[in-house]
Scaffold this active site. Structure first.
Site, PDB file in Angstrom:
ATOM      1  N   HIS A 103       0.769  -1.509  -0.077  1.00 59.65           N
ATOM      2  CA  HIS A 103      -0.024  -0.044  -0.032  1.00 59.65           C
ATOM      3  C   HIS A 103       0.533   1.212   0.058  1.00 59.65           C
ATOM      4  CE1 HIS A 103      -3.232  -2.330   0.149  1.00 59.65           C
ATOM      5  NE2 HIS A 103      -3.516  -2.643   1.836  1.00 59.65           N
ATOM      6  N   HIS A 174     -10.158   0.823   0.657  1.00 59.38           N
ATOM      7  CA  HIS A 174      -9.735  -0.427   1.560  1.00 59.38           C
ATOM      8  C   HIS A 174     -11.108  -0.669   2.640  1.00 59.38           C
ATOM      9  CE1 HIS A 174      -7.643  -3.588   3.580  1.00 59.38           C
ATOM     10  NE2 HIS A 174      -6.644  -3.480   2.688  1.00 59.38           N
ATOM     11  N   GLU A 306     -11.688  -4.941  -3.090  1.00 59.92           N
ATOM     12  CA  GLU A 306     -10.668  -3.758  -3.593  1.00 59.92           C
ATOM     13  C   GLU A 306     -10.405  -3.808  -4.885  1.00 59.92           C
ATOM     14  OE1 GLU A 306      -7.084  -3.646  -0.751  1.00 59.92           O
ATOM     15  OE2 GLU A 306      -8.103  -5.418  -0.077  1.00 59.92           O
TER      16      GLU A 306
END
Length: 339
Positions: A103, A174, A306
């Protein structure tokens, strides 16, 4: 409506912004452009908040769950925390197992205060400036996320960005969903999931793709016929055992790319996107985090869908690529449609 969420340890103030439309109500924070609450009616009109989260903004920063967060410049993982673009190699933060990038790095977008550019009754537009070298990515980027609530029962997320150098744009949200309500984590695995994707990307023990696109047919990864999430989650199947459950990227083959249904309440959610993949994560690392309203989020107490480019796609040129040329506007949309 705008109200104070809380004061961060940095001394900054985080705020909550409420939007309503299409029969839904959402509460968005400027901390991380985060979806903090999402109220959805069931088949009988009963309202429930269907996303996991925290009551204190400092918990969002301290937690590694990424509840409701906007993720970028590159969502998911980059193997070896490195990639090459335009003949140059770039090094990213090795914030995942001290080897890989997850991320985007140690200072993720979820921990930053975004600027609210526009807030209406049914939408909010937030922006973030990301300087060249931020998280290791090249170029000065201007990033915008717009959340809007529309008929019929739709949360629409638009990602817009531009950069003065060639760069990577691979954004996602998320949010952890539980259509029984965030306060019923024990019901998450009994919800019914459909993913029409024909293959998933196989990953190693550190969740880095091997490069194999494996057909779902004949495996516990096959959600082409809807089934309860928990039915096969503990099957004796190496991809599930390596990840401790579902944490895999599936091909987005048709629209919608996934449909989640709670048989008890009758709520359903279709995921519509222009991205090539959807990462299905079954909350394998939830460990009783104390969330909103004092609820303890148990192991597998919520799921993520996602929408994004495939994990580590920057190192797999055979897959769809998230590279964007300098001064080229980027736009992507994902819709979560509730019935």
């Amino acid at each position: 409506m705008k109200k104070l969420f809380g004061t961060l340890k940095t001394g900054e103030s985080a705020y909550l912004y409420t939007i309503s439309g299409g029969g839904l109500t959402a509460v968005i924070s400027d901390l991380g452009a985060t979806v903090v609450k999402l109220f959805v009616p069931d088949a009988n009109g009963n309202i429930a908040d269907v996303v996991l989260g925290f009551d204190d903004p400092n918990d969002y920063i301290a937690s590694g769950t990424y509840f409701g967060a906007a993720v970028g410049r590159n969502s998911n993982r980059v193997g070896g925390a490195r990639f090459a673009m335009s003949g140059k190699e770039y090094a990213l933060d090795a914030n995942d197992n001290s080897i890989n990038n997850l991320h985007s790095g140690f200072y993720p977008y979820k921990n930053r205060i975004w600027t609210v550019q526009k807030h209406t009754e049914s939408s909010i537009r937030l922006s973030l400036s990301s300087p060249s070298g931020d998280q290791g990515f090249p170029g000065n980027a201007e990033i915008h996320i717009t959340y809007s609530l529309e008929n019929p029962g739709t949360l629409r997320i638009c990602y817009d960005a531009i950069c003065d150098q060639d760069t990577v744009f691979n954004f996602t949200n998320h949010s952890y969903f539980n259509l029984a309500g965030h306060n019923h984590p024990e019901k998450a695995m009994s919800q019914i999931l459909s993913i029409p994707g024909r293959f998933f990307t196989v990953a190693d023990a550190m969740s880095i793709p091997t490069g194999e696109n494996r057909a779902v047919v004949g495996t516990p990864m096959d959600f082409r016929i809807p089934k309860p999430i928990g039915r096969d989650i503990d099957a004796d199947y190496e991809p599930l055992k390596l990840q401790g459950g579902y944490d895999h990227n599936f091909e987005v083959f048709t629209d919608p790319g996934a449909i989640l249904t709670d048989p008890e309440s009758g709520r359903s959610m279709a995921v519509s996107t222009d991205r090539p993949g959807v990462q299905f994560y079954s909350g394998n690392f939830l460990e009783g985090e104390l969330g909103k309203d004092g609820v303890s989020y148990c192991h597998r107490g919520g799921i993520c869908l996602e929408t994004q480019f495939y994990p580590d796609s920057v190192n797999h040129p055979e897959w769809p690529q998230p590279f964007v040329k300098a001064d080229q506007p980027f736009h992507s949309e994902t819709k979560y449609i509730f019935r």
